[in-house]
Every structure is written in C-alpha cells, then in structure tokens.
Design an enzyme around this catalytic site. Structure first.
Site, PDB file in Angstrom:
ATOM      1  CB  SER A  80      59.884  13.568  38.908  1.00  0.00           C
ATOM      2  OG  SER A  80      58.959  14.266  38.084  1.00  0.00           O
TER       3      SER A  80
ATOM      4  CB  SER B 195      53.584  14.344  40.127  1.00  0.00           C
ATOM      5  OG  SER B 195      53.907  14.925  38.892  1.00  0.00           O
ATOM      6  CG  PHE B 196      58.040  10.113  39.349  1.00  0.00           C
ATOM      7  CD1 PHE B 196      58.577   9.336  38.333  1.00  0.00           C
ATOM      8  CD2 PHE B 196      58.416   9.854  40.665  1.00  0.00           C
ATOM      9  CE1 PHE B 196      59.467   8.302  38.627  1.00  0.00           C
ATOM     10  CE2 PHE B 196      59.298   8.830  40.962  1.00  0.00           C
ATOM     11  CZ  PHE B 196      59.829   8.048  39.932  1.00  0.00           C
TER      12      PHE B 196
ATOM     13  CG  ASP C 174      48.728  20.339  38.360  1.00  0.00           C
ATOM     14  OD1 ASP C 174      49.779  20.818  37.899  1.00  0.00           O
ATOM     15  OD2 ASP C 174      48.682  19.223  38.912  1.00  0.00           O
TER      16      ASP C 174
ATOM     17  CG  HIS D 123      52.008  19.537  40.444  1.00  0.00           C
ATOM     18  ND1 HIS D 123      51.161  18.605  39.882  1.00  0.00           N
ATOM     19  CD2 HIS D 123      53.215  18.901  40.572  1.00  0.00           C
ATOM     20  CE1 HIS D 123      51.816  17.471  39.675  1.00  0.00           C
ATOM     21  NE2 HIS D 123      53.059  17.623  40.093  1.00  0.00           N
TER      22      HIS D 123
END
Length: 288
Positions: A39, A108-109, A229, A257
């Site tokens: 995101s 992630s998202f 991260d 990340h």
C-alpha cells in the site's frame, strides 16, 4: 478483456472484477498464483512485483492485479475502500478469469488481504505466502505512519525509499523522482489519501483479522520477512507463525520491507519451491 499497453509496462490487461474495472498482469502457465501488492504511495502491481514475476511465471500462471485505489484499476467516485471491497474485487477477478482456486502471495497490505480472503473463502485458496505482512494487531510503526501519511514531494518519496530498503544502493535520486511522479498521476494521491487518514492506528486494526479466525486457517503457509523491516515489525511474522497451524517462517537478514526487491532471486526461488510442493489438486486440510 483488453490487451496490454506497450507504452506503459504498468498497464496490462483489463477486466471487470465484481463490477470494478481492474488492471492486471497475467503471464506463465500452470497452477494460478495471485500476487497482491502493498500500500505504498504510487504503487502498482507491476512496480511491486516486476523483479519476481518473470521467474515465478516460469513455473506457474502469475496474476498480479492493481487493487482498488491503487495503480490503474478503476477509481469510481464515492467508492468505499476497505477489506470487504478488496476481498470482493479479488474473488471477482478469480471468477472473471474462471479460476476456482489459486495460491495467494501477499505483500504487507496484500498479506492482510490474503489472510482475509483465506478466512472468508478458504475453498478458493490452495497455499498462502505472507511477506512483511499486516493482518494482525500491532502498534503502528513510525515507518508505516510515514508511508500512509505521505504528502507528495521528491524529498518525501526519497525519505520513504530509505525506510523501505536496507540496501541504500537500491535508492537513488532517479528512483525517487520516478516514484514521486507515479504518486501524483491523476487520481493516485486522492484515492491514497482517502484510504489512510490520521489517526492511522485505526487502519492497522481495520486490516487485522481476528486471531481466532487466523488460527482456523488450514492452508500451508510460508511467512517471509526482512529482519531490518522498519515498516512492519518482525514480531508480526513470529505472531503469524504461532497462530497458523501449517506455517513456516523465513527471515532474510540485511533486508528491509522490500524482500522481493532486495532478495529478488532468492525470494522467487523460495516461493516457487514452496508452491511447487503442492500438487494441482492439493486437498484443503481440515481446520485446526
């Protein structure tokens, strides 16, 4: 379905997915794998997955959509962004492509969305890969707050890239300029700002599934995380490993990340091997 745009590699096929015109990439053959992006501002499926799609497509059919509010998928006026809408779009895309069951790889998202889809529609999922994943409750990090609170400028984008990557050689002024320009394309920042307004801890909670629901996920799951991260804490990976009955964990050292970028070849090999372990008709295990 429309065909790719040769002038812009981020624009690929277009199809109606649960009423939303969706831009998606589709390459390779074999067991279908749905790649769900993160995101970050200006993100698209191609920007997120471009370093690993070719390698994964050597062993599977790789499908990478722009989720609602991101990239080049439709942004209808008044659209309500949230997990219900994103799950509906993802399932609608599988339906439109006549895919009964797919592996999910969520970044992630995208990891939160993969978890929610597996909880709500377990029969549509074969295996799960969660990379730097959201999806459980945690105190928002300064890094994630900066990502979701991005206000467009080259300097702000450069600062975000420094947060994303452990390897600073991947971050250049040219890349910052390109990603900044992506973030200010018509409609991009408007939809992005509408998704995660302050205070942002509530959006961590909104993306989280209940631990009871996560415990009931029966699928074989690979969890991948970068040790350094700064956006999503490594503790998320340990928590998901503890919650998921059939989970395995791989942590990359000297990695932020951007696992799929900083360790692209290793990531593609790891994920490809994990997904290839499953036969095309891998049974859905009984819930825990």
């Amino acid at each position: 379905m429309t065909e790719p745009c040769a002038a812009n590699p981020e624009i690929a096929h277009s199809i109606d997915a649960a009423g939303l015109r969706t831009n998606y990439h589709d390459s390779g053959s074999g067991a279908p794998v749905l790649l769900i992006h993160g995101s970050g501002p200006g993100v698209s499926a191609w920007a997120n997955w471009r370093t690993v799609m070719p390698a994964l497509a050597e062993r599977a059919r790789v499908i990478a959509p722009d989720m609602a509010g991101f990239g080049y998928s439709e942004r209808p006026a008044g659209f309500v962004y949230g997990m219900d809408a994103w799950v509906r779009q993802a399932v609608g895309l599988l339906d439109a492509l006549q895919i009964a069951r797919a592996d999910l790889v969520g970044n992630s998202f995208g990891g939160a969305l993969a978890l929610a889809l597996a909880i709500r529609h377990p029969e549509r999922v074969r295996r799960l890969v969660l990379m730097g994943s959201v999806g459980v409750s945690f105190p928002i990090t300064p890094g994630l707050d900066a990502v979701w609170g991005y206000e467009p400028s080259v300097a702000a984008m450069r600062a975000l890239l420094d947060i994303f990557a452990f390897d600073r050689t991947l971050v250049s002024d040219e890349l910052a300029q390109l990603r900044y320009e992506a973030s200010i394309r018509p409609g991009f920042q408007e939809s992005f700002a509408a998704m995660f307004p302050a205070p942002r801890q509530r959006w961590v909670q909104a993306l989280a599934s209940s631990e009871a629901d996560i415990r009931r996920i029966p699928h074989e799951t690979l969890i991948v995380h970068g040790r350094e991260d700064q956006v999503i804490p490594l503790e998320n990976a340990y928590r998901l490993t503890a919650l998921l009955a059939r989970a395995q964990l791989h942590v990359y050292g000297r990695c932020g990340h951007w696992t799929q970028i900083e360790h692209a070849a290793r990531f593609a090999r790891l994920v490809g091997d994990f997904l290839a372990e499953a036969g095309p008709d891998e049974p859905l295990p009984l819930p825990r």
